[in-house]
Design a protein around this motif. Sequence first.
Motif, short mmCIF file in Angstrom:
data_model
loop_
_atom_site.label_atom_id
_atom_site.label_comp_id
_atom_site.label_asym_id
_atom_site.label_seq_id
_atom_site.Cartn_x
_atom_site.Cartn_y
_atom_site.Cartn_z
N THR A 1 14.25 -5.09 -6.66
CA THR A 1 14.77 -4.23 -5.60
C THR A 1 13.94 -2.95 -5.53
O THR A 1 13.64 -2.35 -6.56
CB THR A 1 16.25 -3.87 -5.89
OG1 THR A 1 16.97 -5.08 -6.05
CG2 THR A 1 16.85 -3.05 -4.75
N CYS A 2 13.55 -2.58 -4.31
CA CYS A 2 12.78 -1.35 -4.14
C CYS A 2 13.74 -0.18 -3.91
O CYS A 2 14.56 -0.22 -3.01
CB CYS A 2 11.82 -1.48 -2.96
SG CYS A 2 10.92 0.05 -2.66
N LEU A 3 13.63 0.83 -4.76
CA LEU A 3 14.53 2.00 -4.64
C LEU A 3 14.00 3.00 -3.61
O LEU A 3 14.58 4.06 -3.43
CB LEU A 3 14.68 2.67 -6.01
CG LEU A 3 15.36 1.84 -7.10
CD1 LEU A 3 15.43 2.59 -8.40
CD2 LEU A 3 16.75 1.38 -6.67
N ASN A 4 12.90 2.66 -2.97
CA ASN A 4 12.39 3.54 -1.93
C ASN A 4 12.74 3.05 -0.53
O ASN A 4 13.28 3.77 0.28
CB ASN A 4 10.87 3.69 -2.06
CG ASN A 4 10.31 4.69 -1.08
OD1 ASN A 4 10.82 5.78 -0.92
ND2 ASN A 4 9.26 4.30 -0.38
N CYS A 5 12.44 1.74 -0.26
CA CYS A 5 12.65 1.25 1.10
C CYS A 5 13.77 0.22 1.18
O CYS A 5 14.14 -0.20 2.28
CB CYS A 5 11.36 0.68 1.68
SG CYS A 5 10.84 -0.86 0.91
N GLY A 6 14.30 -0.20 0.04
CA GLY A 6 15.42 -1.13 0.08
C GLY A 6 15.02 -2.60 0.07
O GLY A 6 15.87 -3.47 0.09
N TYR A 7 13.71 -2.85 0.03
CA TYR A 7 13.23 -4.23 0.01
C TYR A 7 13.79 -4.95 -1.21
O TYR A 7 13.90 -4.37 -2.29
CB TYR A 7 11.69 -4.23 -0.03
CG TYR A 7 11.06 -5.52 -0.41
CD1 TYR A 7 10.89 -6.53 0.55
CD2 TYR A 7 10.62 -5.76 -1.71
CE1 TYR A 7 10.31 -7.73 0.21
CE2 TYR A 7 10.04 -6.97 -2.06
CZ TYR A 7 9.89 -7.95 -1.10
OH TYR A 7 9.31 -9.14 -1.45
N SER A 8 14.16 -6.20 -1.06
CA SER A 8 14.74 -6.94 -2.16
C SER A 8 14.25 -8.38 -2.15
O SER A 8 14.19 -9.01 -1.09
CB SER A 8 16.26 -6.91 -2.06
OG SER A 8 16.80 -7.60 -3.15
N MET B 1 5.04 -1.90 -8.27
CA MET B 1 4.56 -1.59 -6.94
C MET B 1 5.30 -2.42 -5.88
O MET B 1 5.40 -3.63 -6.02
CB MET B 1 3.07 -1.93 -6.90
CG MET B 1 2.44 -1.61 -5.61
SD MET B 1 2.19 0.13 -5.53
CE MET B 1 0.82 0.10 -4.43
N CYS B 2 5.82 -1.76 -4.86
CA CYS B 2 6.46 -2.48 -3.76
C CYS B 2 5.39 -2.74 -2.70
O CYS B 2 4.72 -1.82 -2.24
CB CYS B 2 7.59 -1.64 -3.18
SG CYS B 2 8.23 -2.28 -1.62
N ASP B 3 5.24 -4.00 -2.32
CA ASP B 3 4.20 -4.36 -1.34
C ASP B 3 4.55 -3.88 0.06
O ASP B 3 3.71 -3.76 0.93
CB ASP B 3 4.00 -5.88 -1.31
CG ASP B 3 3.28 -6.35 -2.56
OD1 ASP B 3 2.54 -5.53 -3.14
OD2 ASP B 3 3.45 -7.52 -2.94
N LYS B 4 5.84 -3.65 0.27
CA LYS B 4 6.27 -3.28 1.61
C LYS B 4 5.99 -1.81 1.92
O LYS B 4 5.54 -1.47 3.00
CB LYS B 4 7.76 -3.58 1.77
CG LYS B 4 8.17 -3.79 3.21
CD LYS B 4 9.65 -4.14 3.31
CE LYS B 4 10.17 -3.80 4.69
NZ LYS B 4 11.64 -3.65 4.65
N CYS B 5 6.23 -0.92 0.95
CA CYS B 5 6.07 0.51 1.23
C CYS B 5 5.01 1.17 0.36
O CYS B 5 4.86 2.39 0.40
CB CYS B 5 7.41 1.23 1.12
SG CYS B 5 8.09 1.23 -0.55
N ASN B 6 4.24 0.36 -0.41
CA ASN B 6 3.15 0.90 -1.23
C ASN B 6 3.59 2.01 -2.18
O ASN B 6 2.88 2.98 -2.38
CB ASN B 6 2.03 1.43 -0.34
CG ASN B 6 0.92 0.40 -0.18
OD1 ASN B 6 1.04 -0.72 -0.68
ND2 ASN B 6 -0.13 0.78 0.52
ZN LIG Z 1 9.50 -0.50 -0.96
#
Ligand SMILES: [Zn+2]
Length: 249
Positions: free
Chosen positions: A239-246, A222-227
């Motif tokens: 690395t988040c493959l949805n929003c690019g958060y790393s 789960m990415c905390d930035k984009c849920n």
């Molecule tokens: Zn994300």
Amino acid sequence: MAIKIEKKITGYNVVKPEDKVAAAPVTAAAPKEAPTAEVIQMHESVERPETLVGSTFKIKSPLFEHALYVTINDIVLNAGTKYEQRRPFEIFINSKNMDHFQWIVALTRILSAVFRKGGDVAFIVEELKAVFDPRGGYFKAGGIYMPSIVAEIGGVIEQHMKNIGLIHDPEMDEATRKLIAEKRAAYEALGAKKNSEVSATAAAPGEAASSETLTFPAGSMMCDKCNTKALVLMDNCQTCLNCGYSKCG
Ligand SMILES: [Zn+2]
């Protein structure tokens, strides 16, 4: 210039910079164009036309036995002019499930009232999406976490507002888009090497641009930035493959 207010204030309007610009030529000498009619803004005294256009969304949640049908109807202001604007006017939620009837009716009445007041109504999306069900939320297809049914109603309103051009996705810059595509390709190559069995649902790197149909590798966190369940671990770096958060560590 200070203006002394001697009467009771019975109503107000926020004047935006563009309104001032539009109003300015009236006092200017000899405007070339004929003066146009007043631009109608959303206001509670705008009368409901006989017919409104709208969309109905279906919400299926494991928290509800029956589906919810959310209908949002829009009013078109200043039709046929360059000020034409489509704005939500009313919302209805229908379901076979009567357990939640009273709060659903209350919510739709208040939301409709907010729509008709005019001004910036996009804030209700964030308010609703921040509502957490103490019994826990659920995952939607594509790995998007919904903290409550209210949050999902907020998501539907957001989608509708995007559809009618009232709000826009924050533009993802080209560099981020490229980075995500590269990371994704690298991750999938890694997975393919480890075991030839790559998740069948994983989209090809070339398709990474469309977020609607996007699915993420099995086992993503789960990415905390984009849920969204799109966080993968690469070279000790999440690395988040949805929003690019790393985040590395
Ligand atoms: Zn994300």
